[in-house]
Design a protein around this motif. Sequence first.
Motif, PDB file in Angstrom:
ATOM      1  N   VAL A   9      37.344  16.084  38.730  1.00  0.00           N
ATOM      2  CA  VAL A   9      37.874  15.619  40.009  1.00  0.00           C
ATOM      3  C   VAL A   9      36.717  14.924  40.722  1.00  0.00           C
ATOM      4  O   VAL A   9      35.704  15.548  41.033  1.00  0.00           O
ATOM      5  CB  VAL A   9      38.442  16.779  40.853  1.00  0.00           C
ATOM      6  N   MET A  10      36.864  13.625  40.928  1.00  0.00           N
ATOM      7  CA  MET A  10      35.801  12.802  41.498  1.00  0.00           C
ATOM      8  C   MET A  10      36.201  12.420  42.918  1.00  0.00           C
ATOM      9  O   MET A  10      37.252  11.819  43.130  1.00  0.00           O
ATOM     10  CB  MET A  10      35.609  11.547  40.642  1.00  0.00           C
ATOM     11  N   VAL A  11      35.358  12.775  43.885  1.00  0.00           N
ATOM     12  CA  VAL A  11      35.687  12.564  45.295  1.00  0.00           C
ATOM     13  C   VAL A  11      34.649  11.615  45.895  1.00  0.00           C
ATOM     14  O   VAL A  11      33.453  11.912  45.910  1.00  0.00           O
ATOM     15  CB  VAL A  11      35.680  13.894  46.075  1.00  0.00           C
ATOM     16  N   ALA A  12      35.118  10.470  46.380  1.00  0.00           N
ATOM     17  CA  ALA A  12      34.223   9.471  46.970  1.00  0.00           C
ATOM     18  C   ALA A  12      34.058   9.754  48.458  1.00  0.00           C
ATOM     19  O   ALA A  12      35.017   9.679  49.234  1.00  0.00           O
ATOM     20  CB  ALA A  12      34.777   8.069  46.757  1.00  0.00           C
ATOM     21  N   SER A  13      32.848  10.071  48.863  1.00  0.00           N
ATOM     22  CA  SER A  13      32.551  10.359  50.262  1.00  0.00           C
ATOM     23  C   SER A  13      32.302   9.058  51.020  1.00  0.00           C
ATOM     24  O   SER A  13      32.366   7.964  50.463  1.00  0.00           O
ATOM     25  CB  SER A  13      31.311  11.252  50.354  1.00  0.00           C
ATOM     26  N   ASP A  14      31.987   9.182  52.292  1.00  0.00           N
ATOM     27  CA  ASP A  14      31.618   8.020  53.106  1.00  0.00           C
ATOM     28  C   ASP A  14      30.098   7.870  53.219  1.00  0.00           C
ATOM     29  O   ASP A  14      29.601   7.101  54.050  1.00  0.00           O
ATOM     30  CB  ASP A  14      32.235   8.133  54.504  1.00  0.00           C
ATOM     31  N   ARG A  15      29.353   8.594  52.365  1.00  0.00           N
ATOM     32  CA  ARG A  15      27.900   8.479  52.383  1.00  0.00           C
ATOM     33  C   ARG A  15      27.465   7.077  51.948  1.00  0.00           C
ATOM     34  O   ARG A  15      28.157   6.411  51.168  1.00  0.00           O
ATOM     35  CB  ARG A  15      27.255   9.523  51.458  1.00  0.00           C
ATOM     36  N   ILE A  16      26.306   6.674  52.435  1.00  0.00           N
ATOM     37  CA  ILE A  16      25.750   5.383  52.042  1.00  0.00           C
ATOM     38  C   ILE A  16      24.258   5.566  51.775  1.00  0.00           C
ATOM     39  O   ILE A  16      23.591   6.370  52.431  1.00  0.00           O
ATOM     40  CB  ILE A  16      25.997   4.302  53.117  1.00  0.00           C
ATOM     41  N   SER A  17      23.771   4.843  50.770  1.00  0.00           N
ATOM     42  CA  SER A  17      22.359   4.966  50.412  1.00  0.00           C
ATOM     43  C   SER A  17      21.674   3.612  50.558  1.00  0.00           C
ATOM     44  O   SER A  17      22.300   2.551  50.470  1.00  0.00           O
ATOM     45  CB  SER A  17      22.209   5.466  48.970  1.00  0.00           C
TER      46      SER A  17
END
Length: 299
Positions: free
Chosen positions: A36-44
Amino acid sequence: MSGFVEKPEPLQVPGLVHLHTGKVRDLYQNEAGDLVMVASDRISAYDWVLPTEIPDKGRVLTRLSLWWFEQLADLAPNHVLSTELPPGAPADWAGRALVCKSLRMVPVECVARGYLTGSGLAEYEKTRTVCGLALPEGLVDGSELPAPIFTPATKAEVGEHDENVSYEEVARQVGAETAAALRQATLAVYSRARDIARERGIVLADTKFEFGFDEDGLVLADEVLTPDSSRFWPADQWQPGRAQPSYDKQFVRDWLTSAESGWDRRSEQPPPPLPQQVVDATRAKYVEAYELLTGQSWS
């Protein structure tokens, strides 16, 4: 020391086991053994995962990846099994969670370049090569290459740089047959995507893919052809010889390296929070890329 400014604690979801927290995505395993792959709103940026999130970013990446998987289905099978929210998952996962095949992942970032910029340009300026591939004289930042090239890289941990490697090194690591399959699939998918993007007024300068194996062969995995994994440039503003405007996190990079941020990227100090105008401009750029590429309204 780079990495997470503030590493998030993984959520505890009944029936799921947390496996990994990446720069953007969190990976879990369900009771059937699927990912289960969950894309967050984090940015690098600059090898740091920033303390400020970009609203809707994870949903943009997920929806755009799903759209691209459809466009590429005849070229490469993908890892998506379901877009249904796992039982017991938080409501915020809607639109950002994918149930995927558990693959034997290839430890190589499969990069395709159709234009010269970034780390490829830096290498070219020193040696007239990229990943050991000889290129013609006279190319500049933003030049279109005579033909797309496969320029693989090592997969780095969070906070570290991917390192460009030669095709021969990939063949040594994964075997000649797998290396050849990776190169063929990478260039075929890039070429299809480049042509689709061009029809929509966008230059796909370069992109990176990840592949794994299931019982039937090579499978396209992770995210594909998003502003996080690709350089998209507006075609009507493309002008070799300078840095190109782009549909990505350039607003974030520009602010972090500006005097206003007060941050020295060469120091070991973590970067500061982003101001609201940078957050808003970055979100708008991701949404614009989605709408231009897919022809669909985000809202």
